[in-house]
Design a protein around this motif. Structure first.
Motif, PDB file in Angstrom:
ATOM      1  N   CYS A 236      -4.534  -7.254  -3.659  1.00  0.00           N
ATOM      2  CA  CYS A 236      -5.398  -6.090  -3.892  1.00  0.00           C
ATOM      3  C   CYS A 236      -5.307  -5.623  -5.348  1.00  0.00           C
ATOM      4  O   CYS A 236      -5.385  -4.423  -5.634  1.00  0.00           O
TER       5      CYS A 236
ATOM      6  N   ASN B 229     -11.821   4.981  -2.231  1.00  0.00           N
ATOM      7  CA  ASN B 229     -10.518   4.813  -2.874  1.00  0.00           C
ATOM      8  C   ASN B 229     -10.520   5.539  -4.212  1.00  0.00           C
ATOM      9  O   ASN B 229     -11.114   5.070  -5.182  1.00  0.00           O
TER      10      ASN B 229
ATOM     11  N   GLY C  20      -8.418  -3.601   1.918  1.00  0.00           N
ATOM     12  CA  GLY C  20      -7.527  -2.457   1.790  1.00  0.00           C
ATOM     13  C   GLY C  20      -7.669  -1.802   0.428  1.00  0.00           C
ATOM     14  O   GLY C  20      -8.696  -1.895  -0.232  1.00  0.00           O
ATOM     15  N   ILE C  21      -6.597  -1.123   0.018  1.00  0.00           N
ATOM     16  CA  ILE C  21      -6.626  -0.392  -1.248  1.00  0.00           C
ATOM     17  C   ILE C  21      -6.684  -1.380  -2.410  1.00  0.00           C
ATOM     18  O   ILE C  21      -6.002  -2.397  -2.414  1.00  0.00           O
TER      19      ILE C  21
ATOM     20  N   GLU D 255       0.822  -1.205   0.000  1.00  0.00           N
ATOM     21  CA  GLU D 255       0.000   0.000   0.000  1.00  0.00           C
ATOM     22  C   GLU D 255       0.859   1.259   0.000  1.00  0.00           C
ATOM     23  O   GLU D 255       0.475   2.280  -0.577  1.00  0.00           O
TER      24      GLU D 255
END
Length: 943
Positions: free
Chosen positions: A521, A556, A536-537, A74
């Motif tokens: 991701c 995002n 998450g991202i 990230e």
């Protein structure tokens, strides 16, 4: 995948620092510090990724390692965003360099923190974050690549490993390998005494080891050789240990004493000893699971020089490994295929039922077998699991419905995924990103090669492999070729020139990819029945169910790609919201969707490199298209966009502009079937343009054609509605296009003469040529096109047979003569003519009444089509000479000809076509292009 993310962002930073020689104060130092920190971490990332993904140990992967990898990934994403935001800020700063622009920027800075300070602040925070990540790495004791190199990769299977099973399989248990077994046994025991290597190639789980061991242990093979040795190689082998193991097994097989002191010998002494031992023996050695091309060089000296009829078998997942052996050995490559449906069914029944499938379970069992895609390991694992379950409808239905879930949690099937993962894990980082893109496409989706490779290019996956001397498309296609050769990607369709047209991945390998995507991701899937939410991202959205509101509700804003596969109606303002929210987008793909308009705020997408609107209902582009200064691909195929705004000429980086509409809803007409696009004066500014088709020439006339002269990077040009008086200017423009590979010219009407004799020196690399219009004669430069692979002539009205002039084109693979390209009665293919031609199409030659083919002409012809030639009423008897012909098609031909080859009507000429595997009769049944029906003619080859 932290290694991939960090590797890509390190390259981004290096390129950024190289290009931005005048960075704002303080920013260059921050980027340099971050680069240094990442480089110091990078050496440990392969070990970190391996440990984060390791699910084979007790309790699975260390959650702390997983968290550490996620945080580093990230942080890499954040760096990418800062680079993109800085580029956007700098572009605005340059564009606003005038007085009014400067005043606007000052007012903006007074009301908020300046972009410069925001970027500096974000960089400092990222640097601190990476420092903390680096500190935490010490507690995990990661090994550097040099420290762990000898133990990386796959090792020989141990007890409990499913790869051990083929070593001990009984001959009666082997199903589906009868034909390849016989082929390989013949290779081993027949032929001359020259040392030969047999390579079995295929994806993981396809049964390479099972087949090779089955052949190795056959009684015929055992009797033929003096001694045999089976060696498991894998990725972490040591050659000295392999050679010692090989000698020991040879000695054991031939009841000889094992030589003493093998371990103490140096490499040269050991190789000399092996050569001496094998010099007079007819031996067989099987090297199972070879991963590296260098393996061939390593065994060459030890095993070379034997002329006793010895044989080597190699199993590998990689075609380039199999091909590399040709450097040192005579090689036979066997490309192992998935099991046929009936053999797959036989193997499943053997494993699941030990015999016959109960009638009530047959339908669901067939569905389960289909999901295994002919992969023996998958069939064995699934059948083995089901053999432990009650033979009830409810249990089978549960397995059929939840097979994907079972793959993740059931011990019988998780090992299958681990084996399939090995090929992915062995990829270099840029190919891992390319491979993950296959998971973005829906299940069972056939993926167009150009679409896929252009997306890779836009994402930057192949950018840093690029050599300025070669087009980026070529590099991207090499990446796809490598994935195919590694048995990770399956070819769905190949063009006449051998190029891949479309491809896909095995369904079970796609499950591996989706798990990798989720862990890294890479993409959030919004697909019906298989939504995978990343933690998450995330960087991408793949949407096959647009009703899902996850896209517009996400916080995002760093999304890089959106691919739309939903064929339903778009919500109002959908694209407007996308353009407003996701300003860092690089890829936007709406192919085959119901998108019908483009909002004016599309210009917000400063970083957009790839915009695919093909096969949509879009009719016009907004003027803001001119703000997409980084756009490289604008795909407008099969849209109703007939005029481009003049702002398109601002796109100096635009490389690919395919734009046309084909009227499949109507009857075919050579001049009017395809419509192109009108462009305004100024196209000379598109200096990067490599592909432009189809441009309407009569809109800008001579001035437009003269501007084409400035587009010296063009590799493909399609131009329509050309008037006779444009000939001189068009030839002058083409003369400047030294990179041109494909040229398509269509006249404005049947009376316009295309005078192309002014072209004294044609493009040297021309591969495809389409000329549709009246020609006074065949231009004398065409027979000199040594690289031409495809030639289509239409409306030419040649009175003399043009074949004599064309027959010596050395690389011509496809020839189409359409719509009175030849206005005479007889075509003659002379002996030795068209030495490489594979496809031949004679369509709407209204006066053609006979075709003669000398014996020894068209030796490589595989496809021959006759379409609507009303005077050709007798099937050419010389077709009997075309021994390699695989397909013969007759479309809308006279009834006399069709009846003469119809065996059901006792056609007297059926014998002429009896050797051809596929003969089809096509008959028009409506007014639209696709309104026809097909009828096969039985022949000796297909009965």
């Amino acid at each position: 995948m932290a290694d991939t993310a960090v590797s890509l962002v390190l390259q981004e930073i290096c390129q950024f620092l190289l290009e931005k020689r005048t960075l704002l104060t303080g920013i260059e130092k921050e980027f340099t510090d971050i680069k240094d920190e990442l480089e110091s971490i990078h050496a440990f990332l392969k070990d970190a990724d391996k440990r984060a993904a390791d699910e084979g140990g007790v309790g699975g992967a260390d959650e702390g390692v997983k968290t550490w990898v996620k945080q580093l990934r990230e942080a890499s994403f954040r760096i990418e965003e800062v680079i993109d935001e800085y580029n956007m800020y700098e572009a605005k700063r340059v564009n606003n360099s005038g007085f009014l622009g400067t005043f606007q920027m000052i007012m903006s800075m007074m009301t908020s923190m300046s972009p410069r300070h925001q970027i500096c602040s974000e960089l400092q925070d990222i640097k601190s974050s990476i420092g903390r990540i680096k500190e935490r790495s010490s507690r995990f004791e990661f090994k550097s690549e040099s420290e762990s190199g000898s133990s990386r990769g796959t090792k020989a299977p141990r007890i409990g490993d499913p790869r051990m099973a083929p070593y001990f399989i009984e001959e009666t248990q082997v199903v589906g390998f009868e034909s390849p077994r016989d082929e390989l046994v013949s290779c081993l025991v027949d032929g001359n005494n020259e040392l030969m290597l047999v390579s079995v190639v295929g994806m993981g789980g396809l049964g390479k080891t099972t087949l090779a061991k089955h052949v190795f242990d056959s009684q015929l093979v055992k009797r033929h050789f003096d001694c045999r040795s089976f060696i498991t190689v894998s990725q972490s082998y040591k050659m000295k240990e392999l050679l010692i193991d090989m000698i020991k097994k040879f000695c054991k097989d031939s009841n000889e004493h094992i030589p003493k002191g093998l371990q103490k010998m140096d490499d040269e002494t050991l190789i000399t000893h092996v050569r001496k031992y094998l010099a007079t023996k007819r031996y067989l050695v099987l090297f199972d699971d070879v991963w590296k091309e260098s393996f061939s060089d390593e065994i060459e000296h030890a095993l070379g020089g034997n002329d006793e009829g010895s044989r080597i078998i190699v199993t590998t997942r990689m075609m380039q490994v199999a091909e590399y052996f040709k450097k040192s050995f005579a090689v036979h490559v066997h490309n192992l295929q998935p099991l046929s449906p009936n053999k797959a069914w036989e193997l499943f029944c053997h494993k699941a039922f030990r015999g016959q499938c109960p009638n009530e379970l047959e339908e669901m069992s067939n569905e389960i077998v289909k999901k295994c895609g002919g992969l023996p390991l998958a069939i064995v694992a699934t059948g083995g699991l089901l053999s432990t379950k009650p033979k009830t409808m409810s249990e089978w239905r549960k397995m059929c419905k939840n097979m994907k879930m079972e793959l993740e949690r059931n011990v019988h099937l998780t090992s299958l995924l681990r084996i399939l993962s090995l090929s992915y894990d062995d990829l270099p980082y840029h190919l891992k990103s390319c491979m993950l893109y296959f998971g973005i496409y829906p299940e069972d989706y056939t993926i167009n090669r150009k679409r896929l490779t252009r997306q890779w290019m836009a994402e930057g996956f192949v950018k840093y492999l690029h050599d300025e001397r070669r087009p980026l498309e070529e590099v991207a296609e090499e990446c796809l070729t490598e994935l195919i050769q590694r048995s990770l990607v399956q070819v769905s369709r190949v063009g006449f020139d051998g190029k891949v047209k479309s491809c896909q991945v095995h369904d079970l390998l796609r499950e591996v990819i989706i798990r990798k995507m989720k862990d890294s991701c890479f993409c959030h899937l919004m697909h019906e029945d298989e939504e995978h939410v990343t933690v998450g991202i995330t960087r991408r959205f793949s949407i096959a169910a647009i009703s899902n509101n996850a896209l517009t509700s996400t916080s995002n804003s760093g999304i890089r790609a959106i691919l739309m596969f939903d064929k339903g109606q778009f919500p109002q303002h959908f694209l407007h919201e996308v353009s407003a929210k996701f300003k860092l987008l690089k890829v936007l793909d709406f192919e085959n969707s119901l998108l019908n308009s483009i909002p004016d705020n599309l210009g917000n997408l400063f970083h957009l490199r790839y915009l695919n609107l093909s096969h949509t209902k879009v009719t016009a582009l907004p003027s803001s298209i001119g703000m997409l200064v980084n756009l490289e691909t604008l795909d407008l195929r099969q849209t109703q966009v007939h005029k481009l705004p003049k702002e398109i000429n601002k796109l100096a980086k635009l490389r690919l502009l395919p734009v046309y509409y084909r009227k499949y809803e109507q009857h075919y007409s050579m001049l009017n079937f395809t419509t192109g696009v009108q462009m305004e004066e100024g196209i000379k500014c598109l200096k990067s343009l490599q592909k432009l088709y189809f441009l309407e020439a009569d809109h800008g006339a001579i001035k437009l054609i003269q501007e084409l002269k400035m587009l010296r990077q063009l590799r493909k040009l399609g131009i329509r509605r050309v008037r006779g008086e444009y000939g001189n200017a068009l030839c002058d423009a083409i003369q400047e296009m030294n990179h041109l590979e494909s040229l398509n010219i269509t006249a404005i009407d049947q009376e316009a003469i295309l005078d192309l004799d002014f072209l004294s020196a044609p493009p040297p690399n021309l591969r495809v040529l389409n000329l549709k219009g009246r020609l006074t004669n065949l231009p004398n430069w065409i027979p000199n096109l040594n690289y031409l692979v495809k030639l289509r002539l239409g409306l030419s009205n040649f009175e003399d047979d043009p074949l004599g002039s064309l027959q010596n084109l050395p690389n011509l693979l496809r020839l189409n003569l359409w719509d009175d390209a030849f206005s005479g009665e007889c075509l003659h293919f002379q002996v030795g003519g068209f030495p490489r031609l594979k496809e031949l199409d004679l369509t709407r030659l209204n006066r053609l009444s006979s075709v003669s083919i000398d014996e020894g002409a068209l030796l490589c012809l595989e496809h021959f089509r006759f379409n609507n030639n009303p005077q050709l009423k007798v099937v050419p008897p010389d077709l009997q000479h075309l021994n390699n012909l695989q397909f013969l098609g007759f479309a809308d031909m006279p009834a006399e000809l069709v009846d003469s080859i119809d065996i059901e009507k006792d056609g007297p000429c059926h014998w002429i076509i009896n050797h051809i595997p596929l003969v089809l009769i096509r008959q028009k049944v409506g007014t639209r292009f696709h309104d026809y029906e097909l009828r096969p003619i039985p022949t000796q080859s297909n009965v």
